[in-house]
Design a protein around this motif. Structure first.
Motif, PDB file in Angstrom:
ATOM      1  N   PHE A 223     -13.545  -8.414  -1.356  1.00 17.81           N
ATOM      2  CA  PHE A 223     -12.530  -9.003  -0.225  1.00 17.81           C
ATOM      3  C   PHE A 223     -12.622  -8.014   1.008  1.00 17.81           C
ATOM      4  O   PHE A 223     -11.883  -8.335   2.129  1.00 17.81           O
ATOM      5  N   GLY A 224     -13.334  -6.782   1.019  1.00 18.92           N
ATOM      6  CA  GLY A 224     -13.221  -6.042   2.238  1.00 18.92           C
ATOM      7  C   GLY A 224     -11.893  -5.420   2.827  1.00 18.92           C
ATOM      8  O   GLY A 224     -11.367  -5.179   3.726  1.00 18.92           O
ATOM      9  N   VAL A 225     -11.008  -4.974   1.601  1.00 21.95           N
ATOM     10  CA  VAL A 225      -9.802  -4.276   1.704  1.00 21.95           C
ATOM     11  C   VAL A 225      -9.974  -2.970   1.295  1.00 21.95           C
ATOM     12  O   VAL A 225     -10.867  -2.545   0.491  1.00 21.95           O
ATOM     13  N   VAL A 264       0.875  -6.038   0.134  1.00 16.06           N
ATOM     14  CA  VAL A 264      -0.167  -6.079   0.817  1.00 16.06           C
ATOM     15  C   VAL A 264       0.115  -5.988   2.529  1.00 16.06           C
ATOM     16  O   VAL A 264       1.077  -6.723   2.670  1.00 16.06           O
ATOM     17  N   SER A 265      -0.536  -5.228   3.308  1.00 17.32           N
ATOM     18  CA  SER A 265      -0.253  -5.130   4.614  1.00 17.32           C
ATOM     19  C   SER A 265      -1.615  -4.722   5.402  1.00 17.32           C
ATOM     20  O   SER A 265      -2.195  -3.984   5.266  1.00 17.32           O
ATOM     21  N   ALA A 266      -1.866  -5.707   6.385  1.00 13.64           N
ATOM     22  CA  ALA A 266      -2.954  -5.476   7.300  1.00 13.64           C
ATOM     23  C   ALA A 266      -4.313  -5.063   6.721  1.00 13.64           C
ATOM     24  O   ALA A 266      -4.822  -4.203   7.068  1.00 13.64           O
ATOM     25  N   GLY A 267      -4.787  -5.779   5.599  1.00 17.28           N
ATOM     26  CA  GLY A 267      -6.077  -5.500   5.098  1.00 17.28           C
ATOM     27  C   GLY A 267      -5.956  -4.154   4.156  1.00 17.28           C
ATOM     28  O   GLY A 267      -6.797  -3.657   3.854  1.00 17.28           O
ATOM     29  N   GLU A 268      -4.714  -3.784   3.766  1.00 18.55           N
ATOM     30  CA  GLU A 268      -4.454  -2.650   3.051  1.00 18.55           C
ATOM     31  C   GLU A 268      -3.649  -3.142   1.883  1.00 18.55           C
ATOM     32  O   GLU A 268      -2.641  -3.818   1.977  1.00 18.55           O
ATOM     33  N   ILE A 269      -3.998  -2.666   0.742  1.00 22.94           N
ATOM     34  CA  ILE A 269      -2.934  -2.866  -0.568  1.00 22.94           C
ATOM     35  C   ILE A 269      -2.782  -1.604  -1.245  1.00 22.94           C
ATOM     36  O   ILE A 269      -3.418  -0.799  -1.497  1.00 22.94           O
ATOM     37  N   LEU A 270      -1.315  -1.592  -1.254  1.00 21.70           N
ATOM     38  CA  LEU A 270      -0.692  -0.345  -1.697  1.00 21.70           C
ATOM     39  C   LEU A 270      -0.217  -0.488  -3.126  1.00 21.70           C
ATOM     40  O   LEU A 270       0.745  -1.608  -3.230  1.00 21.70           O
ATOM     41  N   LEU A 271      -0.348   0.333  -4.203  1.00 15.64           N
ATOM     42  CA  LEU A 271       0.106   0.052  -5.300  1.00 15.64           C
ATOM     43  C   LEU A 271       1.141   1.140  -5.350  1.00 15.64           C
ATOM     44  O   LEU A 271       1.219   2.419  -5.236  1.00 15.64           O
TER      45      LEU A 271
END
Length: 272
Positions: A223-225, A264-271
């Motif tokens: 997904f290019g993230v 999920v925020s602006a192409g970034e996924i924070l766990l």
């Protein structure tokens, strides 16, 4: 003069007359020569007339032949317009072509045995039988087939050629090059580029007891993230599947099933 003298005189005259050779008048010889020349001129005129008529007959026959051939070529043309759907057809040599929507293809049945060539405007997928060289001509360039399966996509002055089997030679205004299996060439306003064909992703990717960090790496690639915060979950493993066309469903399937909250925020996924 007595009789004996007269006889002797007559004998001398006869001898003199016997020595005289009579010649025909000069104008009789000239008439004979003139007759010979006239006959020769007549023969020449007959030959010239025959040559002239033969030339006329040849020209007339040539016109007839060209007219017949022109009619055969014109009425042997096959035009295929796909409209809004794909159209599959078989060419005279058994080659198969699928004309994609909003595309057109034409060829000539009469000249096919001498020259295997199609005219394409749009997109088509070809599977070519072995034999003489197979050519595809488009407004953007030409493709000479050295193999069997390939795709041509033409839009205006832009063209994309993908080769799946064998090889094809692509000729455009800027370059001529051979495309091998697994390669594609694109010609557009930016120039001509040769690259590998990207293999399509399967719709579903399955995992069986795979470390979560490996699954996260696959999500980032597909997904290019960017996924951050996964260090604290390094001991977890995942069994299940992800949908390569739907990121939201994939995140739900992976992180929700592992009890991991995420954002999920602006192409970034924070766990978390």
């Amino acid at each position: 003069m007595d009789k004996e003298e007269k006889d002797m005189e007559r004998t001398d005259v006869d001898k003199l007359l016997s020595r005289i050779v009579y010649k025909a008048p000069a104008n009789s010889r000239m008439e004979e020569i003139g007759g010979i020349l006239a006959r020769r001129r007549a023969a020449i005129r007959r030959k010239e007339t025959f040559r002239h008529r033969l030339m006329q007959w040849s020209i007339a026959a040539g016109i007839v032949v060209m007219s017949v051939l022109g009619c055969l070529v014109h009425f042997s043309r096959v035009d295929i317009d796909s409209g809004e759907r794909e159209v599959a057809c078989v060419l005279p040599d058994g080659s198969e072509v699928t004309v994609m929507p909003n595309s057109g293809l034409s060829y000539n049945r009469f000249t096919w045995t001498l020259r295997r060539r199609v005219l394409l405007n749009g997109e088509a997928l070809f599977s070519v039988t072995h034999g003489r060289r197979f050519g595809v001509t488009t407004p953007a360039g030409r493709v000479a087939v050295l193999g069997t399966r390939f795709r041509v996509i033409q839009r205006g002055e832009d063209m994309l050629v993908e080769c799946y089997e064998g090889a094809v030679r692509v000729e455009v205004a800027a370059a001529k090059l051979v495309v091998r299996p697994g390669q594609r060439v694109r010609s557009d306003a930016g120039g001509v580029t040769l690259s590998d064909i990207e293999k399509p992703l399967p719709p579903v990717v399955s995992f069986e007891a795979v470390p979560l960090k490996e699954v996260i790496r696959s999500i980032e690639t597909i997904f290019g993230v960017s996924v951050s915060g996964g260090e604290k979950y390094g001991e977890l493993v995942f069994t299940g599947y992800i949908m390569t066309a739907d990121m939201d469903e994939t995140l739900e399937a992976v992180f929700r099933s592992c009890g991991i909250p995420y954002e999920v925020s602006a192409g970034e996924i924070l766990l978390k």
